[in-house]
Design a protein around this motif. Structure first.
Motif, PDB file in Angstrom:
ATOM      1  N   ALA A 180      27.037  16.828 -29.268  1.00 48.21           N
ATOM      2  CA  ALA A 180      27.032  15.378 -29.465  1.00 48.21           C
ATOM      3  C   ALA A 180      27.504  15.058 -30.880  1.00 48.21           C
ATOM      4  CB  ALA A 180      25.635  14.813 -29.241  1.00 48.21           C
ATOM      5  N   CYS A 181      28.255  13.974 -31.002  1.00 42.92           N
ATOM      6  CA  CYS A 181      28.717  13.497 -32.302  1.00 42.92           C
ATOM      7  C   CYS A 181      29.047  12.019 -32.145  1.00 42.92           C
ATOM      8  CB  CYS A 181      29.933  14.305 -32.772  1.00 42.92           C
ATOM      9  SG  CYS A 181      30.433  13.901 -34.455  1.00 42.92           S
ATOM     10  N   GLU A 182      28.008  11.174 -32.276  1.00 47.60           N
ATOM     11  CA  GLU A 182      28.191   9.750 -32.029  1.00 47.60           C
ATOM     12  C   GLU A 182      27.060   8.935 -32.629  1.00 47.60           C
ATOM     13  OE1 GLU A 182      28.278   9.630 -27.798  1.00 47.60           O
ATOM     14  OE2 GLU A 182      26.177  10.169 -27.600  1.00 47.60           O
ATOM     15  N   GLY A 183      27.299   7.642 -32.741  1.00 48.05           N
ATOM     16  CA  GLY A 183      26.278   6.706 -33.183  1.00 48.05           C
ATOM     17  C   GLY A 183      25.791   5.878 -32.001  1.00 48.05           C
ATOM     18  N   SER A 184      24.554   5.440 -32.086  1.00 48.38           N
ATOM     19  CA  SER A 184      23.966   4.641 -31.007  1.00 48.38           C
ATOM     20  C   SER A 184      24.227   3.154 -31.243  1.00 48.38           C
ATOM     21  CB  SER A 184      22.460   4.884 -30.955  1.00 48.38           C
ATOM     22  OG  SER A 184      21.856   4.367 -32.136  1.00 48.38           O
ATOM     23  N   GLU A 185      23.854   2.347 -30.268  1.00 44.43           N
ATOM     24  CA  GLU A 185      23.968   0.891 -30.418  1.00 44.43           C
ATOM     25  C   GLU A 185      23.122   0.406 -31.583  1.00 44.43           C
ATOM     26  OE1 GLU A 185      23.526  -1.480 -26.878  1.00 44.43           O
ATOM     27  OE2 GLU A 185      24.567   0.032 -25.675  1.00 44.43           O
ATOM     28  N   GLU A 186      21.959   1.046 -31.802  1.00 45.30           N
ATOM     29  CA  GLU A 186      21.092   0.650 -32.925  1.00 45.30           C
ATOM     30  C   GLU A 186      21.816   0.835 -34.255  1.00 45.30           C
ATOM     31  OE1 GLU A 186      17.735   2.248 -30.109  1.00 45.30           O
ATOM     32  OE2 GLU A 186      19.671   3.043 -30.701  1.00 45.30           O
ATOM     33  N   LEU A 187      22.610   1.904 -34.367  1.00 49.88           N
ATOM     34  CA  LEU A 187      23.355   2.129 -35.610  1.00 49.88           C
ATOM     35  C   LEU A 187      24.282   0.961 -35.874  1.00 49.88           C
ATOM     36  CD1 LEU A 187      24.384   3.862 -37.995  1.00 49.88           C
ATOM     37  CD2 LEU A 187      26.058   4.812 -36.394  1.00 49.88           C
TER      38      LEU A 187
END
Length: 145
Positions: A70-77
């Motif tokens: 995994a290598c990603e940001g969430s909606e919260e970010l």
């Protein structure tokens, strides 16, 4: 006559952080200063109001060889008010090799605040909204001869 603009303005997050605290986008400002008659009549345009007083940033790496899970940001970010910017470089399923300088960077992330302490706390919170996972791969056992 062609003009080449070839410059390095700090790390990848540097222009993002400078723009957040000063209103100046470094690559465009460098181009305006280098060739003002081509881009604009004035080499320096009015600055926008700063977004934050202080910016903090990080480059994230894994410590072991492996495969990116995994290598990603969430909606919260992306909805966090202190979030300034990020770039995620690795893709799921790709191989990862540590200790290759910028080629090993999984992601960079920047957050802001009213002072250095708040900016660092906000950066750590924003980092917690990221999923950066590299599954270690075992080295093949060497054959005994």
């Amino acid at each position: 006559m062609p003009v080449e603009l070839n410059l390095r303005l700090g790390g990848a997050e540097c222009p993002c952080c400078v723009e957040a605290v000063s209103g100046v986008f470094l690559p465009l400002m460098a181009a305006r200063l280098a060739i003002p008659s081509v881009l604009d009549q004035s080499p320096v345009q009015a600055l926008e109001a700063p977004q934050v007083q202080v910016a903090a940033s990080t480059n994230e790496y894994a410590q072991h060889k492996g495969v990116v899970e995994a290598c990603e940001g969430s909606e919260e970010l992306y909805s966090d008010p202190s979030f300034l910017g990020a770039a995620f470089f690795a893709t799921k399923g790709s191989s990862y090799e540590p200790l290759r300088g910028s080629m090993s960077c999984l992601a960079w992330l920047a957050a802001g605040g009213r002072d250095a302490n708040e900016a660092e706390q906000n950066l750590q919170r924003c980092l917690s909204f990221c999923s950066l996972k590299v599954l270690p791969v075992s080295e093949p056992a060497s054959e005994m001869t």
